[in-house]
Design a protein around this motif. Structure first.
Motif, PDB file in Angstrom:
ATOM      1  N   THR A 170      16.091   0.752  -6.392  1.00 49.79           N
ATOM      2  CA  THR A 170      16.804   1.283  -5.222  1.00 49.79           C
ATOM      3  C   THR A 170      16.458   2.751  -4.994  1.00 49.79           C
ATOM      4  OG1 THR A 170      18.636  -0.225  -5.669  1.00 49.79           O
ATOM      5  CG2 THR A 170      19.077   1.595  -4.180  1.00 49.79           C
ATOM      6  N   ALA A 171      16.385   3.523  -6.071  1.00 49.97           N
ATOM      7  CA  ALA A 171      16.077   4.951  -5.948  1.00 49.97           C
ATOM      8  C   ALA A 171      14.691   5.168  -5.357  1.00 49.97           C
ATOM      9  CB  ALA A 171      16.182   5.627  -7.305  1.00 49.97           C
ATOM     10  N   LEU A 172      13.718   4.372  -5.761  1.00 48.10           N
ATOM     11  CA  LEU A 172      12.373   4.515  -5.216  1.00 48.10           C
ATOM     12  C   LEU A 172      12.345   4.172  -3.728  1.00 48.10           C
ATOM     13  CD1 LEU A 172      10.166   3.078  -8.100  1.00 48.10           C
ATOM     14  CD2 LEU A 172      10.739   5.447  -7.588  1.00 48.10           C
ATOM     15  N   PHE A 173      13.103   3.168  -3.352  1.00 52.27           N
ATOM     16  CA  PHE A 173      13.213   2.835  -1.925  1.00 52.27           C
ATOM     17  C   PHE A 173      13.816   4.001  -1.146  1.00 52.27           C
ATOM     18  CE2 PHE A 173      16.273   1.420   1.328  1.00 52.27           C
ATOM     19  CZ  PHE A 173      15.389   0.940   2.280  1.00 52.27           C
ATOM     20  N   LEU A 174      14.884   4.592  -1.678  1.00 50.08           N
ATOM     21  CA  LEU A 174      15.558   5.691  -0.996  1.00 50.08           C
ATOM     22  C   LEU A 174      14.663   6.932  -0.922  1.00 50.08           C
ATOM     23  CD1 LEU A 174      19.093   5.334  -2.635  1.00 50.08           C
ATOM     24  CD2 LEU A 174      18.509   4.871  -0.237  1.00 50.08           C
ATOM     25  N   ALA A 175      13.922   7.183  -1.990  1.00 47.83           N
ATOM     26  CA  ALA A 175      13.070   8.376  -2.025  1.00 47.83           C
ATOM     27  C   ALA A 175      11.918   8.280  -1.038  1.00 47.83           C
ATOM     28  CB  ALA A 175      12.524   8.583  -3.433  1.00 47.83           C
ATOM     29  N   HIS A 176      11.386   7.076  -0.853  1.00 45.44           N
ATOM     30  CA  HIS A 176      10.198   6.907   0.003  1.00 45.44           C
ATOM     31  C   HIS A 176      10.551   6.464   1.411  1.00 45.44           C
ATOM     32  CE1 HIS A 176       7.223   7.385  -3.235  1.00 45.44           C
ATOM     33  NE2 HIS A 176       8.117   6.772  -4.004  1.00 45.44           N
ATOM     34  N   ARG A 177      11.825   6.165   1.673  1.00 40.43           N
ATOM     35  CA  ARG A 177      12.223   5.678   2.981  1.00 40.43           C
ATOM     36  C   ARG A 177      11.928   6.717   4.060  1.00 40.43           C
ATOM     37  NH1 ARG A 177      18.480   4.533   3.966  1.00 40.43           N
ATOM     38  NH2 ARG A 177      18.441   6.780   3.552  1.00 40.43           N
ATOM     39  N   GLY A 178      11.154   6.337   5.034  1.00 41.57           N
ATOM     40  CA  GLY A 178      10.842   7.228   6.149  1.00 41.57           C
ATOM     41  C   GLY A 178       9.807   8.287   5.829  1.00 41.57           C
ATOM     42  N   ALA A 179       9.256   8.245   4.615  1.00 40.33           N
ATOM     43  CA  ALA A 179       8.269   9.257   4.225  1.00 40.33           C
ATOM     44  C   ALA A 179       6.862   8.683   4.316  1.00 40.33           C
ATOM     45  CB  ALA A 179       8.543   9.747   2.803  1.00 40.33           C
ATOM     46  N   GLN A 180       5.872   9.556   4.510  1.00 41.92           N
ATOM     47  CA  GLN A 180       4.480   9.132   4.511  1.00 41.92           C
ATOM     48  C   GLN A 180       4.028   8.889   3.078  1.00 41.92           C
ATOM     49  OE1 GLN A 180       2.637   8.528   7.263  1.00 41.92           O
ATOM     50  NE2 GLN A 180       4.532   8.934   8.388  1.00 41.92           N
ATOM     51  N   PRO A 181       3.123   7.946   2.848  1.00 49.00           N
ATOM     52  CA  PRO A 181       2.628   7.706   1.490  1.00 49.00           C
ATOM     53  C   PRO A 181       2.047   8.974   0.891  1.00 49.00           C
ATOM     54  CG  PRO A 181       1.903   5.973   2.984  1.00 49.00           C
ATOM     55  CD  PRO A 181       2.518   7.046   3.835  1.00 49.00           C
ATOM     56  N   ASP A 182       2.370   9.220  -0.337  1.00 44.60           N
ATOM     57  CA  ASP A 182       1.927  10.440  -1.029  1.00 44.60           C
ATOM     58  C   ASP A 182       1.273  10.028  -2.334  1.00 44.60           C
ATOM     59  OD1 ASP A 182       1.504  12.818  -2.256  1.00 44.60           O
ATOM     60  OD2 ASP A 182       3.562  13.561  -2.079  1.00 44.60           O
TER      61      ASP A 182
END
Length: 322
Positions: free
Chosen positions: A146-158
């Motif tokens: 869940t945390a990884l989903f929240l951290a990357h939600r709406g962000a560009q791939p890094d």
């Protein structure tokens, strides 16, 4: 809350040894426990509690109740980080990655808080089902997902972000030992318990006291180092988030038909915050998140709160619901 229950927990040896370690660290005493010894104690505690839980589960018998407990625990571990993230978004201006990392800790569990809660229940003569060990094991990985989903939600791939190995998370030493000891306890039953009872029963509380002394030292050092970064909003989160989790956990435990002891432990699991498995995972998966925030909140704020005030409150809540 029953004040006599809170007082009993506050003056119990494990809590007082934690307080001693906290005091020693805050006054800069040179009291220390070697890291190898602390690791050995944590291994012993997980082995003992996993084995005893397996024996109890084997005696109790496995069936629909086990599936309900694991299913409810998994759902909580997915859902609680979402709630924590929402609370942090509403009250702080932290970067998204820090909010996600902190939230992961509150969807996972503190095995030491869980063990302390079981000791408190035993001291009160309240029975609890051995299958609750399975619930503890089920709440390690979903919170990280869940945390990884929240951290990357709406962000560009890094591509610079660390990539977590799900094999490493699933085969984390604490998870393997806890589940493995649980299975061994189930397989060997009462006969196996009698064989090693002198090892896992009599020394247990003494080892727990020494381990909590070390946890007090670690928590005190964290508090000393990051006092300026703990804003009132973050400090408040570390105190009210376990209460939110405890209420959700107690309602879930009551909904699936657990009795007082089981509801209390479900509440404790949902209220506690990881400071072992999840920090290790976050360093791999979200290296830009600040350990000084998520580790301090889980270990130096929520852990002492749960140990001193939370556990008796959650037991009282379970008693009301049951």
């Amino acid at each position: 809350m029953d004040l006599s229950l809170a007082a009993q927990n506050l003056i119990s040896p494990p809590v007082l040894f934690f307080a001693l370690g906290l005091f020693a660290a805050l006054v800069r005493s040179d009291l220390a426990i070697p890291q190898a010894v602390a690791k050995a104690m944590s291994l012993y505690l997980m082995l003992a509690i996993g084995f005893k839980g397996g024996v109890a589960a084997g005696t109790h018998g496995l069936g629909v109740d086990l599936l309900l407990v694991i299913g409810a625990a998994t759902a909580l571990s997915f859902a609680i980080p979402m709630i924590a993230f929402g609370c942090l978004s509403a009250t702080t201006a932290l970067p998204q990655v820090d909010k996600a990392a902190i939230s992961a800790h509150y969807g996972s569990i503190s095995i030491v808080t869980f063990i302390a809660a079981m000791a408190a229940l035993e001291g009160l003569g309240i029975a609890y089902p051995g299958i609750m060990i399975a619930a503890a094991a089920a709440m390690e990985v979903p919170a990280i997902v869940t945390a990884l989903f929240l951290a990357h939600r709406g962000a560009q791939p890094d591509q610079s972000r660390g990539q977590i190995s799900w094999r490493e998370v699933a085969l984390n030493g604490s998870v393997v030992l806890l589940i493995g000891a649980f299975i061994i306890g189930m397989a060997t039953g009462e006969t196996g318990y009698k064989d090693i009872s002198p090892f896992i029963t009599e020394p247990f509380k003494g080892v727990l006291c020494l381990f909590l002394l070390d946890m007090g030292l670690v928590a005190g050092r964290e508090l000393r180092q990051v006092r300026k970064t703990l804003t009132p909003a973050l400090l408040g989160f570390g105190l009210y988030m376990p209460l939110i989790g405890a209420l959700i956990g107690a309602l879930a435990g009551n909904l699936i038909g657990l009795e007082t002891g089981g509801v209390a432990l479900f509440s404790v699991l949902a209220a506690s915050a990881s400071y072992i498995a999840v920090p290790a995972a976050m360093r791999l998966a979200l290296p830009e998140a600040k350990p000084s925030l998520y580790l301090t909140l889980s270990l130096a704020v929520t852990f002492p709160f749960n140990l001193s005030i939370g556990i008796p409150l959650y037991i009282q809540l379970a008693d009301w619901l049951s």
